[in-house]
Design an enzyme around this catalytic site. Structure first.
Site, mmCIF file in Angstrom:
data_model
loop_
_atom_site.group_PDB
_atom_site.id
_atom_site.type_symbol
_atom_site.label_atom_id
_atom_site.label_comp_id
_atom_site.label_asym_id
_atom_site.label_seq_id
_atom_site.Cartn_x
_atom_site.Cartn_y
_atom_site.Cartn_z
ATOM 1 N N ASN A 1 -0.175 9.788 4.785
ATOM 2 C CA ASN A 1 1.234 9.808 4.411
ATOM 3 C C ASN A 1 1.810 11.216 4.282
ATOM 4 O O ASN A 1 3.020 11.407 4.383
ATOM 5 C CB ASN A 1 1.437 9.057 3.097
ATOM 6 C CG ASN A 1 0.506 9.544 1.998
ATOM 7 O OD1 ASN A 1 -0.711 9.428 2.132
ATOM 8 N ND2 ASN A 1 1.042 10.068 0.919
ATOM 9 N N GLN B 1 1.792 3.743 6.297
ATOM 10 C CA GLN B 1 2.559 4.699 7.096
ATOM 11 C C GLN B 1 2.536 4.376 8.586
ATOM 12 O O GLN B 1 3.386 4.862 9.338
ATOM 13 C CB GLN B 1 2.034 6.124 6.875
ATOM 14 C CG GLN B 1 2.328 6.679 5.504
ATOM 15 C CD GLN B 1 3.811 6.897 5.241
ATOM 16 O OE1 GLN B 1 4.578 7.156 6.152
ATOM 17 N NE2 GLN B 1 4.217 6.796 3.989
ATOM 18 N N CYS C 1 5.258 9.594 -4.347
ATOM 19 C CA CYS C 1 4.649 9.122 -5.587
ATOM 20 C C CYS C 1 4.149 10.269 -6.454
ATOM 21 O O CYS C 1 3.783 10.067 -7.601
ATOM 22 C CB CYS C 1 3.485 8.176 -5.273
ATOM 23 S SG CYS C 1 3.985 6.750 -4.300
ATOM 24 N N THR D 1 6.052 -16.599 -8.899
ATOM 25 C CA THR D 1 7.060 -17.135 -7.991
ATOM 26 C C THR D 1 7.366 -16.140 -6.882
ATOM 27 O O THR D 1 7.588 -14.957 -7.144
ATOM 28 C CB THR D 1 8.354 -17.459 -8.761
ATOM 29 O OG1 THR D 1 8.045 -18.410 -9.791
ATOM 30 C CG2 THR D 1 9.419 -18.023 -7.832
ATOM 31 N N SER E 1 3.693 -2.061 3.603
ATOM 32 C CA SER E 1 4.796 -2.001 2.652
ATOM 33 C C SER E 1 6.121 -2.059 3.391
ATOM 34 O O SER E 1 6.367 -1.261 4.305
ATOM 35 C CB SER E 1 4.706 -0.714 1.829
ATOM 36 O OG SER E 1 5.753 -0.629 0.889
ATOM 37 N N GLY E 2 7.004 -2.986 2.992
ATOM 38 C CA GLY E 2 8.233 -3.250 3.734
ATOM 39 C C GLY E 2 9.204 -2.094 3.812
ATOM 40 O O GLY E 2 9.844 -1.882 4.844
ATOM 41 N N HIS E 3 9.345 -1.302 2.750
ATOM 42 C CA HIS E 3 10.395 -0.283 2.751
ATOM 43 C C HIS E 3 10.056 0.930 3.609
ATOM 44 O O HIS E 3 10.877 1.819 3.772
ATOM 45 C CB HIS E 3 10.738 0.142 1.318
ATOM 46 C CG HIS E 3 9.737 1.057 0.671
ATOM 47 N ND1 HIS E 3 9.984 2.391 0.470
ATOM 48 C CD2 HIS E 3 8.514 0.815 0.166
ATOM 49 C CE1 HIS E 3 8.951 2.946 -0.143
ATOM 50 N NE2 HIS E 3 8.046 2.004 -0.337
ATOM 51 N N GLY F 1 2.840 -1.807 -1.014
ATOM 52 C CA GLY F 1 1.574 -1.257 -0.565
ATOM 53 C C GLY F 1 0.626 -0.941 -1.706
ATOM 54 O O GLY F 1 -0.592 -1.094 -1.574
ATOM 55 N N THR F 2 1.158 -0.478 -2.827
ATOM 56 C CA THR F 2 0.296 -0.139 -3.965
ATOM 57 C C THR F 2 -0.448 -1.361 -4.471
ATOM 58 O O THR F 2 -1.658 -1.312 -4.723
ATOM 59 C CB THR F 2 1.128 0.494 -5.090
ATOM 60 O OG1 THR F 2 1.646 1.751 -4.632
ATOM 61 C CG2 THR F 2 0.288 0.728 -6.337
#
Length: 394
Positions: free
Chosen positions: A156, A184, A330, A242, A204-206, A76-77
């Site tokens: 968030n 979020q 963060c 890549t 963001s995946g996590h 996300g960042t």
């Protein structure tokens, strides 16, 4: 405080979520037998390329976009940085003004601060006591030099959901692109780029059961934006490097799973959230709810306890097996009060005494019971030791 044995009660899903087993299973072959570089031409490389494009289609379907509008990032960042800096670079001749809110994630705030050092003008919109941006204030802030409006879908820290559709419409009335940080919101709320009106959207995946180090930026067709990294033709020449094939595969599978039963999942979290909020407000005096009471993420509980300090609460809860947060992961090492809470009008001493509990799919009613059984005692003990607590008459 309680006769129960301490156990792990993880209530910090806004910081990160466990990677789902189905996601790990989908990723594993791309570390081993399907290890090819998607930019090469032979069979094992084509397998990797096909997997990347399949994941792109899954992300697109989850947010109502076209596959060619989805670009993979490291999280996300990076997506926030690309959206803001990319639009700024591509529109420098048009203007030098960006509008955002005072309670954005630091991925947005610090990116804007960086641009200010390069001569850009940034308006940081105020919020009300609940952390909501007034769309009318957005309209007032627009000038003929404005090239981007960026307001997050949901906060968030306090979970407040923003009126992004109304803000997007105002931006579009002035022919200005609209970006929203939806990190979020994905997996907690239905998110559709057409419904929100977003021209750019970060995820963001996590945050929804995917692997760390994966994310995506949605870029609506015809949006003027510069490339983020140079060095190769990957991501249609806009994001060199890549591709992280296993991570991208995991991201695609995670967002598919996270959005499949979103309404049922949100309803379950909302019920636990509301019971947790009621229990804390009813049993712990001098406690207030931070964020909007209704327009908030279904899994977010953020409360301020007077006369105590947030880090002490976290350490006490950790000793009891409860993982929580005082705000954004963060900034968890910062001694400064939350910029979100101070923007909502909380004095620094109250902002320092805030606790964020964010629920996830593995949480149960027993977890809520456990937190409600141990947290009042933690607060009472800390208040007894605090010099800020008003002393009772002897």
């Amino acid at each position: 405080m309680t006769d129960r044995e301490p156990r792990l009660v993880y209530m910090d899903h806004a910081a990160t979520t466990p990677t789902r087993p189905e996601v790990v299973e989908a990723m594993l072959p791309y570390f081993t037998e399907r290890f090819g570089n998607p930019s090469s031409l032979y069979a094992v490389a084509r397998e990797a390329k096909e997997a990347v494009e399949e994941a792109r289609g899954r992300v697109a379907a989850a947010i109502g976009a076209k596959p060619e509008e989805v670009f993979f990032t490291s999280g996300g960042t990076e997506a926030d940085n690309w959206a803001i800096k990319g639009v700024a670079a591509a529109n420098r001749k048009k203007g030098d003004h960006i509008i955002t809110s005072a309670i954005e994630h630091h991925a947005v705030i610090h990116t804007c601060r960086s641009l200010e050092k390069q001569g850009w003008q940034v308006t940081y919109l105020p919020v009300d006591e609940f952390g909501r941006v007034d769309p009318g204030v957005v309209e007032e802030a627009i000038t003929d030099k404005t090239v981007l409006v960026s307001v997050m879908t949901a906060n968030n820290e306090i979970g407040t959901i923003q009126p992004v559709r109304a803000i997007a419409e105002i931006a579009h009335d002035h022919k200005i692109p609209f970006h929203t940080d939806a990190v979020q919101a994905i997996g907690a709320l239905p998110v559709n780029v057409e419904a929100t009106g977003a021209d750019l959207l970060s995820l963001s995946g996590h945050k929804f059961g995917g692997p760390k180090g994966t994310g995506a930026l949605y870029i609506r067709k015809k949006t003027r934006i510069g490339a983020f990294m140079d060095g190769g033709a990957q991501e249609r020449g806009r994001r060199a490097g890549t591709e992280n094939v296993p991570g991208i595969v995991g991201l695609g599978r995670a967002i598919e799973l996270a959005t499949a039963d979103i309404e049922e999942h949100a309803a379950r979290l909302r019920a636990m959230r509301d019971r947790l909020i009621r229990g804390l407000l009813d049993t712990i005096p001098d406690t207030r709810l931070n964020g909007h009471p209704v327009e908030r993420l279904p899994n977010n509980v953020n409360v301020a306890f007077r006369y105590v300090e947030g880090e002490s609460i976290l350490l006490s809860l950790d000793a009891l097996g409860v993982a929580a947060s005082t705000g954004s992961a963060c900034t968890s090492a910062s001694l400064e009060p939350s910029h979100v809470l101070t923007a909502c009008g909380l004095p620094p001493e109250q902002a320092h005494g805030s606790l964020r509990l964010t629920l996830g799919s593995r949480n149960t009613e027993d977890d809520v019971d456990y937190v409600l059984s141990v947290l009042p005692g933690v607060i009472e003990r800390l208040r007894q030791m605090s010099p800020l607590t008003p002393k009772r008459n002897e």
